[in-house]
Write an enzyme that holds these catalytic residues in place. Structure first.
Site, PDB file in Angstrom:
ATOM      1  N   HIS A 126      33.251 -15.711 -44.711  1.00  0.00           N
ATOM      2  CA  HIS A 126      32.813 -16.254 -43.418  1.00  0.00           C
ATOM      3  C   HIS A 126      33.317 -15.359 -42.268  1.00  0.00           C
ATOM      4  CE1 HIS A 126      32.048 -19.673 -40.551  1.00  0.00           C
ATOM      5  NE2 HIS A 126      33.078 -19.126 -39.923  1.00  0.00           N
ATOM      6  N   GLU A 127      34.581 -14.977 -42.324  1.00  0.00           N
ATOM      7  CA  GLU A 127      35.142 -14.137 -41.253  1.00  0.00           C
ATOM      8  C   GLU A 127      34.528 -12.741 -41.266  1.00  0.00           C
ATOM      9  OE1 GLU A 127      36.710 -15.439 -38.893  1.00  0.00           O
ATOM     10  OE2 GLU A 127      36.994 -17.356 -39.893  1.00  0.00           O
ATOM     11  N   HIS A 130      31.253 -12.913 -39.529  1.00  0.00           N
ATOM     12  CA  HIS A 130      31.387 -12.911 -38.060  1.00  0.00           C
ATOM     13  C   HIS A 130      31.507 -11.469 -37.544  1.00  0.00           C
ATOM     14  CE1 HIS A 130      31.556 -17.055 -36.797  1.00  0.00           C
ATOM     15  NE2 HIS A 130      32.668 -17.359 -37.442  1.00  0.00           N
ATOM     16  N   GLU A 191      28.306 -20.095 -36.119  1.00  0.00           N
ATOM     17  CA  GLU A 191      29.072 -20.641 -37.242  1.00  0.00           C
ATOM     18  C   GLU A 191      28.197 -20.819 -38.478  1.00  0.00           C
ATOM     19  OE1 GLU A 191      32.240 -20.912 -37.693  1.00  0.00           O
ATOM     20  OE2 GLU A 191      32.421 -20.045 -35.695  1.00  0.00           O
TER      21      GLU A 191
HETATM   22 ZN   LIG Z   1      33.600 -19.158 -37.885  1.00  0.00          ZN
END
Ligand SMILES: [Zn+2]
Length: 259
Positions: A126-127, A130, A191
Site C-alpha cells: 500500500h505504501e 502511494h 487510499e
Molecule cells: Zn494510505
C-alpha cells in the site's frame, strides 16, 4: 475544493493545463506542480529531518524484515528504480507512511502486530503504491495551490528558487511525517487507489493477496480494542469499504498471484 477552483478560474488556467499529467499506472489525470525530478530530493530531505527527530531504525531484525519484503515488492512495481528506503520508527503507533521518491516508514507496533509476512506485505505494498502513484506530490500540489490563493498571487509560482522551495517543503513534510499525519491528507480516492495497486503488487511479488483483506479486518479489531485511534485507518474510506472493494477484485489479484 472551492478555494482551489477559485484559483484555477483566476490566474492558473495555463499552469493547470501544464500540470495535468496522466498517471501511467492508473490512467487517472493528476494535478501535480512538482516535477518528478524533484520528488527524490524532497523525500530524501524530509526523511533526513525525520531521522533527526524520531527513533528511526535502519537496521536490526524489524527493519531488515520490512526491507526484505519492501525490496521484493519494489522489484515488480512500476518504479523499481526510485531511491527506495524502508525504515522502522520505534514507536507504539499503528501507522505507516510514504514520502515522495520512495521513502517509506512503518511504525514498530505495526510490524509487531503482524507476525505473517503476507499481512505486512499488504501494508508495505500500500505504501509503495502511494509513492509510485506520486500521491504525496499530488497532495502537496493541492496544498500549494491553496497557499497561492492565500497570498493572492497565482503568478508567484517559480518566483522562489527551486532549492529554497524544496527545503521548505521537505521540512514541512518531515514535521507532518513525525506527527504521524502523512496519511491524513490523502483523499479517499488515493487510499482506495493505493489499496488496489498495492494488492496487485503484493500478488505479483508472490504474496497471497487475500492477506490484504485480513490486514484490514485485523486493523478493525485492533482499533476497536481501544487505546489510541490508529492513524493508518483514520483516512476517509472505512475498513468495510476497503474490504469490500478488495473482495470485489480478488479474482483479478489472485490471477497475478497464481501466474
Ligand atoms: Zn494510505
Amino acid at each position: 475544493m472551492k478555494m482551489i477552483k477559485g484559483v484555477l478560474l483566476g490566474a492558473g488556467l495555463l499552469l493547470v493545463t501544464a500540470c495535468m499529467t496522466t498517471n501511467e499506472v492508473t490512467g487517472r489525470s493528476q494535478f501535480i506542480i512538482i516535477p518528478p525530478s524533484q520528488d527524490a530530493a524532497l523525500g530524501l530531505e524530509a526523511m533526513n529531518e525525520v531521522k533527526k527527530s524520531a527513533p528511526v531504525q535502519t537496521s536490526g531484525p524489524m527493519a531488515e524484515r520490512v526491507q526484505r519484503i519492501g525490496a521484493r515488492i519494489v522489484a515488480i512495481s512500476d518504479a523499481p528504480n526510485l531511491g527506495w528506503e524502508f525504515v522502522v520508527i520505534d514507536e507504539p503507533v499503528l501507522n505507516a507512511w510514504a514520502l515522495p521518491g520512495g521513502k517509506v516508514a512503518i511504525y514498530s507496533k505495526m510490524v509487531e502486530s503482524f507476525t505473517s509476512d503476507e499481512e505486512l506485505a499488504a501494508v508495505i505494498g500500500h505504501e509503495i503504491a502511494h509513492a509510485v502513484l506520486r500521491h504525496g506530490a499530488e497532495q502537496m500540489s493541492r496544498a500549494q495551490m491553496q497557499n497561492l490563493l492565500i497570498i493572492g498571487a497565482g503568478v508567484a509560482v517559480g518566483a522562489t528558487t527551486e532549492d529554497d522551495e524544496t527545503a521548505q517543503m521537505a521540512v514541512g513534510l518531515a514535521s507532518l511525517a513525525t506527527a504521524g499525519f502523512v496519511q491524513l491528507p490523502h483523499s479517499r480516492k488515493m487510499e482506495l487507489e493505493a489499496d488496489h495497486v498495492g494488492t496487485m503488487y503484493m500478488a505479483k511479488a508472490g504474496y497471497d493477496p487475500r492477506a490484504s483483506v485480513r490486514l484490514w479486518q485485523r486493523m478493525k479489531t485492533l482499533k476497536e480494542g481501544g487505546g489510541q485511534p490508529p492513524t493508518f485507518l483514520s483516512t476517509h474510506p472505512s475498513d468495510d469499504k476497503r474490504i469490500s472493494r478488495l473482495e470485489e477484485r480478488m479474482e483479478e489479484y489472485l490471477s497475478y498471484y497464481r501466474k
